[in-house]
Write an enzyme that holds these catalytic residues in place. Structure first.
Site, PDB file in Angstrom:
ATOM      1  N   LYS A   1       0.807  -1.224   0.000  1.00 18.41           N
ATOM      2  CA  LYS A   1       0.000   0.000   0.000  1.00 18.41           C
ATOM      3  C   LYS A   1       0.843   1.278   0.000  1.00 18.41           C
ATOM      4  O   LYS A   1       0.466   2.273  -0.611  1.00 18.41           O
ATOM      5  CB  LYS A   1      -0.970  -0.005   1.185  1.00 18.41           C
ATOM      6  CG  LYS A   1      -2.081  -1.047   1.040  1.00 18.41           C
ATOM      7  CD  LYS A   1      -3.092  -0.953   2.161  1.00 18.41           C
ATOM      8  CE  LYS A   1      -4.139  -2.048   2.023  1.00 18.41           C
ATOM      9  NZ  LYS A   1      -5.183  -1.971   3.042  1.00 18.41           N
TER      10      LYS A   1
ATOM     11  N   ASP B   1     -10.074   2.463   2.267  1.00 16.52           N
ATOM     12  CA  ASP B   1     -10.223   1.722   3.528  1.00 16.52           C
ATOM     13  C   ASP B   1     -10.954   2.572   4.578  1.00 16.52           C
ATOM     14  O   ASP B   1     -11.856   2.090   5.266  1.00 16.52           O
ATOM     15  CB  ASP B   1      -8.847   1.317   4.087  1.00 16.52           C
ATOM     16  CG  ASP B   1      -8.243   0.142   3.327  1.00 16.52           C
ATOM     17  OD1 ASP B   1      -9.005  -0.674   2.774  1.00 16.52           O
ATOM     18  OD2 ASP B   1      -7.003   0.038   3.293  1.00 16.52           O
TER      19      ASP B   1
END
Ligand code: NAP
Length: 282
Positions: free
Chosen positions: A71, A108
């Site tokens: 990420k 997220d």
């Protein structure tokens, strides 16, 4: 599913990626909408992510979701990034434009907020301090999202205090490090387990929920099992609870829209599908 010469491709890159639920969710949405598309897993070697993602410039693949451990690298190689990806230092969504540019986003945090809105109706992130247990990747995304959503204070409680302190430094003045104990829960509006404690059915973080207001909402990011011991204890104390599976599903929604240009159909019961997959994966 029929793959044609015009099938639009998206996917998820991770190492490992075999256990990911994203292909199950996205392909169910694609099938329901009759979209000529496919969402596939990309098992990228740990040292190969930048070469892989850079090779996708130009948009032959519409975009990818990015999971552990890529990420941060995903954000670093992108040309543009949304506020949440910049603040959290991580991106879980990359889209590849025909002009060769890569855009990074972090869904997220919005996934967590959407899960809260769904399972704790009326929850307002700005109404009081949020307590996050953990200081890893999940805690980072959650803290950034809560800061941007107007939480007056975000309190980090972590086994390794130095990691929480580094995260608080990176996220700015609203984020503070607390020791475990009643002071961390005082006036709390939200308590989130973002540690891996409780995964696989083991003991979760042990908190005295009575130190938090009765109105505090308790969320567990762990979704395997779905009803963790942490959530059971919170419920037994009378607090409203939110599970990690809803967050996982909600973070996929904006990704689907980014890849395939439309929202997933609301009438597909992806939660039931995910529960079936989780059962099969145990
Ligand atoms: P990570 O970066 O590896 O961080 C793990 C965190 O758990 C750290 O804060 C670590 O503390 C803490 N921890 C681990 N073992 C512990 C123990 N025995 N006692 C106390 N603390 C402990 O992992 P992550 O990516 O943040 O993920 C954390 C959890 O969130 C995982 O269970 C993951 O599956 C879940 N998650 C769910 C979603 C969702 O959509 N529902 C999304 C992302 C992640 P130290 O710093 O002291 O090591």
């Amino acid at each position: 599913m029929t793959i044609t010469g015009a099938t639009a491709i998206a996917g998820i890159a991770g190492s490992p990626v075999t256990h990911s639920m994203s292909p199950v969710l996205h392909n169910a949405w694609l099938a329901a909408a009759g979209i000529d598309g496919a969402y596939v897993p990309f098992a990228v070697p740990a040292a190969g992510f930048t070469a892989f993602a850079t090779g996708l410039r130009g948009g032959v693949v519409r975009g990818i979701n990015v999971t552990i451990p890529f990420k941060e690298e995903a954000l670093a190689l992108a040309d543009t990034a949304d506020d949440l990806a910049l603040l959290s230092g991580a991106a879980n969504l990359l889209t590849f434009a025909p002009d060769g540019t890569i855009a990074a986003r972090n869904t997220d945090g919005p996934g967590m907020l959407a899960a809260l809105a769904l399972q704790a109706p009326g929850f307002d992130p700005a109404a009081g301090p949020a307590v996050i247990l953990g200081a890893g990747g999940a805690a980072r995304g959650a803290a950034a999202a809560l800061v941007l959503a107007g939480a007056p204070q975000v309190r980090l409680v972590n086994r390794t205090r130095a990691k929480a302190a580094a995260l608080a430094d990176a996220l700015g003045g609203k984020v503070a490090v607390f020791d475990e104990g009643p002071a961390a829960l005082e006036r709390a509006n939200l308590i989130v387990n973002a540690t891996s404690l409780g995964l696989g059915g083991g003991p979760g973080p042990e908190l005295d929920f009575a130190a938090a207001p009765e109105t505090a909402v308790v969320m567990d990011m762990v979704y395997k099992p779905l009803d963790t011991r942490f959530l059971q204890a919170a419920r037994a104390s009378g607090r409203r609870t939110v599970d990690g599976l809803e967050m996982l599903i909600r973070q996929a929604v904006p990704s689907f829209e980014a890849f395939f240009g439309q929202a997933p159909a609301a009438d597909v019961d992806v939660r039931a599908l995910a529960l079936k997959f989780l059962g099969a994966a145990t």
